[in-house]
Design a protein around this motif. Structure first.
Motif, PDB file in Angstrom:
ATOM      1  N   GLU A  30      56.020  26.619   7.230  1.00  0.00           N
ATOM      2  CA  GLU A  30      57.102  26.006   8.251  1.00  0.00           C
ATOM      3  C   GLU A  30      57.393  24.578   7.937  1.00  0.00           C
ATOM      4  O   GLU A  30      58.264  23.830   8.484  1.00  0.00           O
ATOM      5  CB  GLU A  30      56.643  26.313   9.574  1.00  0.00           C
ATOM      6  N   TYR A  31      56.614  24.128   6.968  1.00  0.00           N
ATOM      7  CA  TYR A  31      56.714  22.619   6.683  1.00  0.00           C
ATOM      8  C   TYR A  31      58.097  22.286   5.841  1.00  0.00           C
ATOM      9  O   TYR A  31      58.346  22.991   4.943  1.00  0.00           O
ATOM     10  CB  TYR A  31      55.606  22.121   5.869  1.00  0.00           C
ATOM     11  N   SER A  32      58.782  21.159   6.240  1.00  0.00           N
ATOM     12  CA  SER A  32      60.072  20.917   5.583  1.00  0.00           C
ATOM     13  C   SER A  32      59.884  20.810   4.117  1.00  0.00           C
ATOM     14  O   SER A  32      60.766  21.158   3.412  1.00  0.00           O
ATOM     15  CB  SER A  32      60.492  19.646   6.260  1.00  0.00           C
ATOM     16  N   SER A  58      46.587  25.636  12.305  1.00  0.00           N
ATOM     17  CA  SER A  58      47.288  24.174  12.844  1.00  0.00           C
ATOM     18  C   SER A  58      46.699  23.213  12.061  1.00  0.00           C
ATOM     19  O   SER A  58      45.966  23.098  11.291  1.00  0.00           O
ATOM     20  CB  SER A  58      46.857  24.320  14.412  1.00  0.00           C
ATOM     21  N   ASN A 198      69.688  21.966   8.839  1.00  0.00           N
ATOM     22  CA  ASN A 198      69.455  21.625  10.124  1.00  0.00           C
ATOM     23  C   ASN A 198      70.115  20.164  10.606  1.00  0.00           C
ATOM     24  O   ASN A 198      70.374  20.016  11.565  1.00  0.00           O
ATOM     25  CB  ASN A 198      67.979  21.661  10.388  1.00  0.00           C
ATOM     26  N   THR A 218      54.639  13.134  14.625  1.00  0.00           N
ATOM     27  CA  THR A 218      53.362  13.525  14.772  1.00  0.00           C
ATOM     28  C   THR A 218      52.425  12.504  15.243  1.00  0.00           C
ATOM     29  O   THR A 218      51.184  12.598  15.381  1.00  0.00           O
ATOM     30  CB  THR A 218      52.566  14.235  13.721  1.00  0.00           C
ATOM     31  N   TRP A 272      57.103  18.319  21.715  1.00  0.00           N
ATOM     32  CA  TRP A 272      57.466  18.679  20.360  1.00  0.00           C
ATOM     33  C   TRP A 272      58.755  19.591  20.644  1.00  0.00           C
ATOM     34  O   TRP A 272      58.703  20.292  21.290  1.00  0.00           O
ATOM     35  CB  TRP A 272      56.304  19.291  19.698  1.00  0.00           C
ATOM     36  N   VAL A 273      59.501  19.078  19.623  1.00  0.00           N
ATOM     37  CA  VAL A 273      61.008  19.978  19.516  1.00  0.00           C
ATOM     38  C   VAL A 273      60.837  20.695  18.071  1.00  0.00           C
ATOM     39  O   VAL A 273      60.686  20.002  17.145  1.00  0.00           O
ATOM     40  CB  VAL A 273      61.956  19.232  19.796  1.00  0.00           C
ATOM     41  N   GLU A 274      61.280  21.912  17.951  1.00  0.00           N
ATOM     42  CA  GLU A 274      61.392  22.634  16.729  1.00  0.00           C
ATOM     43  C   GLU A 274      62.680  22.127  15.882  1.00  0.00           C
ATOM     44  O   GLU A 274      63.236  21.473  16.480  1.00  0.00           O
ATOM     45  CB  GLU A 274      61.520  24.077  16.919  1.00  0.00           C
ATOM     46  N   SER A 275      62.291  22.202  14.428  1.00  0.00           N
ATOM     47  CA  SER A 275      63.296  21.519  13.699  1.00  0.00           C
ATOM     48  C   SER A 275      64.822  21.984  14.222  1.00  0.00           C
ATOM     49  O   SER A 275      65.566  21.076  13.913  1.00  0.00           O
ATOM     50  CB  SER A 275      62.896  21.770  12.223  1.00  0.00           C
ATOM     51  N   GLU A 277      66.057  22.740  16.726  1.00  0.00           N
ATOM     52  CA  GLU A 277      66.427  22.246  17.988  1.00  0.00           C
ATOM     53  C   GLU A 277      66.657  20.752  17.918  1.00  0.00           C
ATOM     54  O   GLU A 277      67.345  20.127  18.827  1.00  0.00           O
ATOM     55  CB  GLU A 277      65.703  22.633  19.128  1.00  0.00           C
TER      56      GLU A 277
END
Length: 399
Positions: A30-32, A58, A198, A218, A272-275, A277
């Motif tokens: 999931e990391y950009s 995590s 995105n 973060t 926290w907001v997902e990438s 969104e």
């Protein structure tokens, strides 16, 4: 598979026609950084086969392991099972031209070296960030110097295994070379960039009236979030300037405590907001904040949030450093201010608030600069070039 033209004249000149890459490891899917690197290759005509297994649950899990959790039987069992699953996936990959280890890969690169050697294929590792440096900056050495020393030894050995190392800035390369006694010619650069699937310009939906200053991330030391909060304190007499802090992390409780202590009414905290969104939250931002910490990690990198703000056509304020100035021009692409200086940050925000012409100019020029060199297409082209280079080098050597 890779197709090579015949040798030309005296120097062997080989041209890559097609490339097949095995992207390998327990890297953070999931990391950009990993998403950008994989998508960038695919956009440039590279076939990427992902050979991945989940190991890390995590950020807290990785911190716990680095702090001594690696000695626990449960982690060793989890590691062994993950690598057995990874080997089963690898058997189904088929032939490829180059094996690439994604970030973080300090453990994965040892197994990858063996597999690449057995297939007689080149090995490339996207180091991106030093886990030893991250552990040091987060004070993990205070929990046990042995753990920090072992991380340094692990990384020292890991950096010697690949045929090519990938990093995002010259300054980070220089630090790795000094710390692990490496030669700079072993590295190639691929900048961080932003995922333009995105992050792209989105029409604002706000009705106006408020000047919205946004940080997201973060809450780690190198972002310097307490300095942002102190800047908000200095601007609390101007209610039309609002600060929004989006995300979670180790320093959030400290920052929220400061906001309560100062009874700030111009600050809002969002979880926290997902990438996918996040752009909707940033669409109404008047200014995006970068990083203002003075840690080595912060000084040697250009954070994702800087590139992402530029990609969305937003004016960005960030901390000054030679690394940032090597890529962007202050007052043209973004606005820089001294790090660790809340008053300087408050002054910068106030300047952009009072000068809408400058704000619009920064937004437009920053977006153009991003589109010229730091889109997924651009970074993928750089990465492909480096992979082709090492593949052709190995092919020429074997011929």
């Amino acid at each position: 598979m890779i197709l090579l033209s015949s040798s030309l004249i005296s120097g062997t000149q080989l041209e890559v026609k097609q490339l097949r890459v095995c992207y390998f490891g327990t890297y953070r899917v999931e990391y950009s950084r990993n998403q950008i690197m994989i998508e960038g290759l695919r956009r440039n005509g590279v076939e990427v086969v992902e050979c991945h297994e989940t190991l890390w649950q995590s950020i807290e899990d990785r911190v716990n392991v680095a702090s001594g959790g690696w000695k626990q039987f449960a982690f060793m069992t989890r590691l062994l099972k993950a690598y057995l699953r990874l080997l089963r996936r690898y058997r189904q990959v088929g032939d490829y031209d180059v094996l690439v280890v994604g970030y973080p890969g300090q453990l994965d690169v040892f197994l990858a070296r063996l597999l690449a050697w057995l297939r007689r294929k080149p090995l490339v590792w996207d180091v991106f960030m030093s886990i030893y440096l991250i552990a040091w900056e987060r004070g993990l050495g205070e929990r046990g110097r042995l753990n920090l020393w072992l991380l340094r030894v692990l990384e020292y050995l890991a950096c010697r295994l690949p045929d090519r190392l990938i990093q995002d800035t010259d300054e980070y390369v220089a630090w790795l070379c000094r710390t692990h006694h490496l030669k700079a010619e072993r590295f190639r650069l691929v900048p961080t960039g932003a995922d333009d699937r995105n992050f792209y310009p989105v029409a604002a939906t706000k009705s106006g009236g408020r000047f919205r200053v946004v940080y997201y991330g973060t809450y780690i030391r190198n972002h310097g979030v307490p300095y942002m909060l102190e800047a908000a304190r200095r601007l609390q007499s101007m209610p039309e300037i609002r600060f929004e802090f989006i995300g979670q992390g180790p320093m959030r409780a400290e920052v929220e405590a400061l906001a309560r202590k100062y009874a700030l009414t111009n600050v809002q905290f969002t979880d926290w907001v997902e990438s996918a969104e996040l752009p909707a939250y940033l669409a109404d931002a008047d200014v995006c904040l970068g990083a203002f910490g003075d840690t080595p990690q912060s000084l040697m990198t250009i954070q994702n949030k800087v590139y992402e703000g530029l990609a969305m056509g937003k004016p960005v304020i960030s901390g000054d450093s030679p690394t940032v100035r090597a890529t962007f021009t202050h007052g043209e692409h973004l606005y820089l201010c001294p790090r660790g200086d809340p008053q300087a940050l408050a002054n910068a925000i106030l300047m952009l608030y009072r000068d809408p012409v400058l704000t619009r100019r920064l937004a437009e020029a920053g977006k153009q600069r991003f589109q010229e060199e730091f889109t997924v297409q651009c970074t993928g082209a750089m990465f492909r070039k480096h992979l082709e280079e090492i593949v052709l080098r190995k092919t020429s050597f074997e011929r």
